[in-house]
Design a protein around this motif. Sequence first.
Motif, PDB file in Angstrom:
ATOM      1  N   LEU A 175       1.011  -1.238   0.053  1.00 55.72           N
ATOM      2  CA  LEU A 175       0.046   0.120   0.041  1.00 55.72           C
ATOM      3  C   LEU A 175       0.740   1.244   0.140  1.00 55.72           C
ATOM      4  N   SER A 176       2.032   1.160   0.633  1.00 58.51           N
ATOM      5  CA  SER A 176       2.773   2.405   0.690  1.00 58.51           C
ATOM      6  C   SER A 176       3.391   2.543  -0.773  1.00 58.51           C
ATOM      7  N   LEU A 181       2.286   6.056  -5.835  1.00 59.55           N
ATOM      8  CA  LEU A 181       1.964   5.849  -7.299  1.00 59.55           C
ATOM      9  C   LEU A 181       0.665   6.856  -7.568  1.00 59.55           C
ATOM     10  N   VAL A 182      -0.354   6.803  -6.583  1.00 53.91           N
ATOM     11  CA  VAL A 182      -1.398   7.511  -6.908  1.00 53.91           C
ATOM     12  C   VAL A 182      -2.113   8.240  -5.849  1.00 53.91           C
ATOM     13  N   ALA A 195      -7.877  -1.724   1.799  1.00 49.78           N
ATOM     14  CA  ALA A 195      -7.830  -0.421   1.037  1.00 49.78           C
ATOM     15  C   ALA A 195      -8.355  -0.158  -0.295  1.00 49.78           C
ATOM     16  N   VAL A 196      -8.652   1.009  -0.840  1.00 54.77           N
ATOM     17  CA  VAL A 196      -9.179   1.197  -2.127  1.00 54.77           C
ATOM     18  C   VAL A 196      -8.360   2.081  -2.551  1.00 54.77           C
ATOM     19  N   ALA A 197      -8.051   1.761  -4.305  1.00 59.35           N
ATOM     20  CA  ALA A 197      -7.365   2.491  -4.976  1.00 59.35           C
ATOM     21  C   ALA A 197      -8.497   3.197  -6.182  1.00 59.35           C
ATOM     22  N   PHE A 198      -8.539   4.355  -6.357  1.00 61.38           N
ATOM     23  CA  PHE A 198      -9.599   5.180  -7.381  1.00 61.38           C
ATOM     24  C   PHE A 198      -8.448   5.182  -8.582  1.00 61.38           C
ATOM     25  N   VAL A 199      -8.520   4.288  -9.556  1.00 59.68           N
ATOM     26  CA  VAL A 199      -7.528   4.177 -10.760  1.00 59.68           C
ATOM     27  C   VAL A 199      -8.182   5.142 -11.976  1.00 59.68           C
ATOM     28  N   GLU A 200      -7.221   5.650 -12.715  1.00 62.26           N
ATOM     29  CA  GLU A 200      -7.408   6.249 -13.863  1.00 62.26           C
ATOM     30  C   GLU A 200      -7.174   5.787 -15.065  1.00 62.26           C
TER      31      GLU A 200
END
Lengths: 472, 472
Positions: A20-21, A26-27, A55-60
């Motif tokens: 996660l780190s 990155l994001v 955790a949640v990553a809001f990707v693009e």
Amino acid sequence: MSGLKQGGRADSGACLGAALSTIGELVGDRLSRAEAVRLQHASQLTWMASQPPDAVAFVETTDEVAAIMRICAHHRIPVIPFGAGTSFEGHVNAPYGGLSIDLSRMHSILSVNAEDMDCTIQPGVTRLALNEHLRDTGLFFPIDPGADASLGGMAATRASGTNAVRYGTMKDNVLAMTVVLPSGETVSTGSRARKSSAGYDLTRVFVGSEGTLGIITEMVLRLAPIPEAIVGGICPFPDVRSACDAVIATIQSAIPVARIEFLDELTVHAVNAHSGLDLAETPLLLLEFHGTAASVAEQSQRFGELAEAFGGGPFIWSEKPEERSRLWKARHEAYWACLALRPGARPIPTDVCVPISRLADCVEATKSEIADLGLVAPVVGHVGDGNFHVQPLVDMDNPDEIETVRGFVARLAERAITMGGTCSGEHGIGQEKRRYLEREHGRAALSLMRSIKAAIDPHNLMNPGKMLEPEE
Amino acid sequence: MSGLKQGGRADSGACLGAALSTIGELVGDRLSRAEAVRLQHASQLTWMASQPPDAVAFVETTDEVAAIMRICAHHRIPVIPFGAGTSFEGHVNAPYGGLSIDLSRMHSILSVNAEDMDCTIQPGVTRLALNEHLRDTGLFFPIDPGADASLGGMAATRASGTNAVRYGTMKDNVLAMTVVLPSGETVSTGSRARKSSAGYDLTRVFVGSEGTLGIITEMVLRLAPIPEAIVGGICPFPDVRSACDAVIATIQSAIPVARIEFLDELTVHAVNAHSGLDLAETPLLLLEFHGTAASVAEQSQRFGELAEAFGGGPFIWSEKPEERSRLWKARHEAYWACLALRPGARPIPTDVCVPISRLADCVEATKSEIADLGLVAPVVGHVGDGNFHVQPLVDMDNPDEIETVRGFVARLAERAITMGGTCSGEHGIGQEKRRYLEREHGRAALSLMRSIKAAIDPHNLMNPGKMLEPEE
């Protein structure tokens, strides 16, 4: 055939923290560990417990998804793709923790090719947003599961809905995809050609794979011309069987019906109350015909004659868009309308599909069991495909009732499979329906599916605990 | 991703002998090593050399196929499934020797379910035999690749043909299969339900797998109602582009055309001579409309208006079955008719498919190259799908000419891929087109296909030397 590794899970907090780190670098603040965000990304439309991700990553972008996937692969962190969270089968739960990849910000419509009647989109585009965008092109995307689901999620669960009898399911309307594999590699599964015989059908490998094989980051969808004329109508029947017989006759007569939906009397009752309608509270068919003005009139007339021959009718139809919209809005709100049948209870929508010749048998046997058990359980169906849903309203504070309904759902799945059908017509397997998969497909076919999974996702990182994995 | 083992081959005569001896005990005189039989089971409709198998087994049941497969697996003997031998791409060749499994005696129609509009058949049933059998049911099987291919072979190559624009391809019309895997296990890939979201789409894994993943021994096919009325017609156009533009406009207008076929002026010339017709020797569209009497009349009239708007016409159409049959017979005999354009030469049919907006560009560029190279190469196309065939007539005694045509075919594949299309719309990859697969799909997707192959057929026994395997 090789077996599937048990639940890829983050073995230690250290690994998860390290992953996660790196992803956070990155994001940035598009990675969240906030509890509210995590809870929002767990399944909420099912009787399964919510199992939030770590955790949640809001990707693009596709590249970002690939980079995150490589990090998760390196640290063996489970990855759960998230679209709009409208699944009924627990698909977005994170039973082993891990990272939810939220694709809702990837909502660009990249191109619309009107001459080819296709478009290229990101997976977070919802079906309503796409159709809104297409409005002036004379084209539309016909797959309509009711909810305003993300198109990536619809592809992942092989969704369909009310238009499938005429336009097919997601299986038939995805031409190609870009997919990030569990290794972090990116593949393109096809071209914009309407058909191809060049190699294995990778597109259909990923359609319906429920996020267990990779993350869809782009799709080419097939579009359909908006019909010149549309007629919608309602036809009451004295009982389930006569309605089903009329459906069979309609389809055999080559009437190119666009929608043919069944509502049982309980659903009609709920819909009347919810939407201020005054439909006859008997088994009903809702229909829609697409074509030229002359052709929809002919189709409507022929259907009316057939319905009458099976004891149904009168078939009341209209070309007026506002009347049709009212009707279909009521149909799509049936899920919500039915909640009022038992306030405080939770709806547990389930989903089977049988050969259409067995539909009346299956619905009748199911409704008879509903009566015997004293359940409040409305029935609706995409009957042109032999697909129907039962939506028991369950008191979640009553463990006995939960057990009863579980038994009912299990017997419904068994009944459908025994009749040559499937335990899921369009909702997918997710968590709860894993137990029916071997019964439906047999051990050899299930083992073959697991071989494919193991070949593509050897460490079982993608959406672990779903579909093929044995229950805990 | 793991690579594919190089050509499963019978390592020694001893193994092969032992395997054949055991198989002989099982099937008696239905195992043949006669040279005439072996030659008859090698590819003959291509420019690839005939590569006969070591022996041919004429199988009769799924269990027999499974038993034979287990013997071949034990001895690592290559297995090549054989239907009717109508492939254009060398699919039935045996480059590493081995056993051809001839499925033509498995030609039973096991059941027809008229209410469900499906049937269960053995794979050796040909499409004409099936339609003959169905005649009195009011149903038909719409996929029509021209040749009277076996339905198992059609599924294996994801075949389509003239009706695909309306009825789809084999991908869309196989509901389920029984398949004997390379291990000798038998799997069932689906149910008779019209749709399902229960697990990976194994049916679509096998459709188009060209015999490289297993042997199809039973299929459930979707049937269509025989239309109440059929209209067929012919429409000349001044050039390729106007014909293609009319096709695009037709499909965008939601005219549900059942067939829309392109013939170039050279093909029309050949067809006129062969079938005693007097069609205008310009680019032509052949069309067919299915529906009610009123609807086909409306469709025909609308198409006629559209064609005129693009400079085509007159559109001459007829409801008379004998006139339609004459026309479609001529279309289906185009392959043979064109042979007369250059007596003694061999036809090398090739097959690409592009997004329909690029069809005119692709056909024009291809015809221009045909003219530059001085080839005799008629062009026909299933243009509603963007699919077309060029059939150069090649003097097989002239190595320079063979080289020239190979270059032409390679550039045609490259052109189609560059335009967003595919190197094969419906004939499959087989032997000769393997070289285009990485260019079309990219290395990652090809590697993914090879992983699937390796997972299902780890010893590369099924149809080795085809599709995914690098060229020797």
